[in-house]
Design a protein around this motif. Structure first.
Motif, short mmCIF file in Angstrom:
data_model
loop_
_atom_site.label_atom_id
_atom_site.label_comp_id
_atom_site.label_asym_id
_atom_site.label_seq_id
_atom_site.Cartn_x
_atom_site.Cartn_y
_atom_site.Cartn_z
N GLY A 90 0.84 -1.21 0.00
CA GLY A 90 0.00 0.00 0.00
C GLY A 90 0.87 1.25 0.00
O GLY A 90 0.72 2.13 0.84
N ASP A 113 0.66 -1.58 -4.62
CA ASP A 113 -0.60 -0.93 -4.26
C ASP A 113 -1.72 -1.42 -5.18
O ASP A 113 -1.46 -1.96 -6.25
N TYR A 185 -3.42 -10.98 5.11
CA TYR A 185 -2.21 -10.20 4.85
C TYR A 185 -1.15 -10.49 5.92
O TYR A 185 0.04 -10.55 5.63
C1 LIG Z 1 -4.14 6.25 3.15
S1 LIG Z 1 -3.32 5.54 1.80
C2 LIG Z 1 -1.64 5.49 2.39
C3 LIG Z 1 -0.64 5.39 1.29
C4 LIG Z 1 0.82 5.24 1.71
N1 LIG Z 1 0.99 4.08 2.56
C5 LIG Z 1 1.33 6.46 2.41
O1 LIG Z 1 1.68 6.38 3.59
O2 LIG Z 1 1.41 7.52 1.79
C6 LIG Z 1 -3.84 3.87 1.85
C7 LIG Z 1 -3.26 3.05 0.72
O3 LIG Z 1 -3.57 1.67 0.95
C8 LIG Z 1 -3.88 1.08 -0.28
N2 LIG Z 1 -4.67 -0.13 -0.03
C9 LIG Z 1 -5.96 -0.23 0.38
N3 LIG Z 1 -6.34 -1.51 0.46
C10 LIG Z 1 -5.24 -2.25 0.11
C11 LIG Z 1 -5.00 -3.64 -0.01
N4 LIG Z 1 -5.94 -4.54 0.19
N5 LIG Z 1 -3.76 -4.03 -0.38
C12 LIG Z 1 -2.78 -3.13 -0.62
N6 LIG Z 1 -2.97 -1.80 -0.54
C13 LIG Z 1 -4.18 -1.37 -0.18
C14 LIG Z 1 -4.65 2.17 -1.02
O4 LIG Z 1 -4.71 1.95 -2.40
C15 LIG Z 1 -3.85 3.41 -0.63
O5 LIG Z 1 -2.83 3.71 -1.54
#
Ligand SMILES: C[S@@+](CC[C@H](N)C(=O)[O-])C[C@H]1O[C@@H](n2cnc3c(N)ncnc32)[C@H](O)[C@@H]1O
Length: 288
Positions: A90, A113, A185
């Motif tokens: 993510g 992501d 996960y």
């Molecule tokens: C609030 S954002 C944070 C992004 C990054 N980690 C940061 O700190 O800038 C949440 C991220 O989690 C990703 N996400 C949500 N569900 C996910 C999943 N099942 N597996 C991987 N990533 C996921 C979203 O696409 C998004 O980019």
């Protein structure tokens, strides 16, 4: 009109096409402000807001500062070094990756992501086009970030070998995922960590002291607590025992006590400076 309003009720503003047009109009202004503040090379404003919210986003200072801060937390709590092999699940549009790109030497970084636009911004970012850096799209379903995703998160096998990473970190990701998905996960993280490797997860811990003035989690299903009935994925929290049980069942142990974030009250519980979420830390045994 109903669909339009529903988007607003759901609260995912950037998914709305009209808001998206407005955000894109702000991009050139933001780009100038980023240059003035010495933060050139960041993803566009209209993309940063998808994964990092609107607050303090214009001009990029907060984005860049938090990326550096997250790197310092990884150094402090997971003892990463310039030769570490790191997986970020993510990664959004590369907030921490950009900071790590100036830190890692012979080490490697994989960012993955489920939100394609953000991931594309990582792949196209010149700062992130360097040896040892890879970005992988997971077509996994999530109501907020990838509603039409092909795979279910609770069945998805990450495309990496067992025992591959010194550190796996997730920032504000389990705060958008429900019980079965997080449980799976954690199994995958446990499989992918090298012996002695560390998991770093930011979360909203629902234990004592979780009362916050701005954010409440009145709803509960399975093990997740959530803030918005219409779309639980908008903000999700867990008890510390949920993490303990799931990591212990995979043979990992707690590496350090949780680090409490700024979202909690009373404020005395805040021991992390300017970061809002709590952090939990687990470690795979050295001899497995
Ligand atoms: C609030 S954002 C944070 C992004 C990054 N980690 C940061 O700190 O800038 C949440 C991220 O989690 C990703 N996400 C949500 N569900 C996910 C999943 N099942 N597996 C991987 N990533 C996921 C979203 O696409 C998004 O980019």
């Amino acid at each position: 009109m109903r669909r339009f309003l529903k988007k607003f009720v759901k609260g995912v503003a950037w998914q709305n096409p009209i808001i998206n047009i407005v955000l894109k109009l702000i991009d050139p202004v933001d780009s100038v402000l980023c240059k003035i503040s010495g933060n050139s090379g960041l993803p566009k404003y209209s993309i940063r807001v998808r994964s990092n919210g609107f607050n303090g986003q214009l001009g990029g200072q907060r984005f860049a500062k938090n990326g550096r801060f997250l790197q310092s937390l990884l150094e402090k709590h997971c003892e990463i070094t310039p030769s570490s092999d790191i997986l970020e699940i993510g990664c959004g549009c590369g907030r921490t990756a950009i900071s790590l790109s100036g830190y890692l030497e012979e080490g490697t970084y994989i960012g993955m992501d489920i939100e394609q636009t953000s991931l594309k911004a990582c792949s196209e970012n010149k700062k992130l086009q360097r040896d040892g850096f890879t970005f992988d799209f997971l077509d996994v379903q999530n109501d907020e970030f990838n509603p039409s995703g092909k795979h279910k998160a609770d069945e998805y096998r990450f495309p990496y070998n067992d025992n591959s990473f010194d550190t796996i970190f997730l920032v504000s990701v389990f705060t958008h995922m429900l019980t079965d998905d997080v449980t799976h996960y954690i199994d995958e993280i446990s499989r992918l960590l090298k012996p002695g490797g560390s998991a770093f997860i930011t979360t909203f811990l629902m234990d004592d002291g979780a009362e916050s003035e701005g954010l409440n989690f009145p709803f509960k299903a399975q093990d997740h607590f959530y803030a918005t009935e219409e779309m639980p994925e908008i903000a999700v929290g867990y008890l510390k025992s949920f993490y303990d049980n799931n990591f212990h069942k995979n043979g990992l142990s707690e590496k350090k006590n949780p680090v409490f974030g700024k979202w909690r009250s009373p404020q005395e519980l805040n021991n992390i400076g300017d970061f809002s979420q709590d952090i939990v830390l687990y470690q795979k045994p050295k001899n497995v």
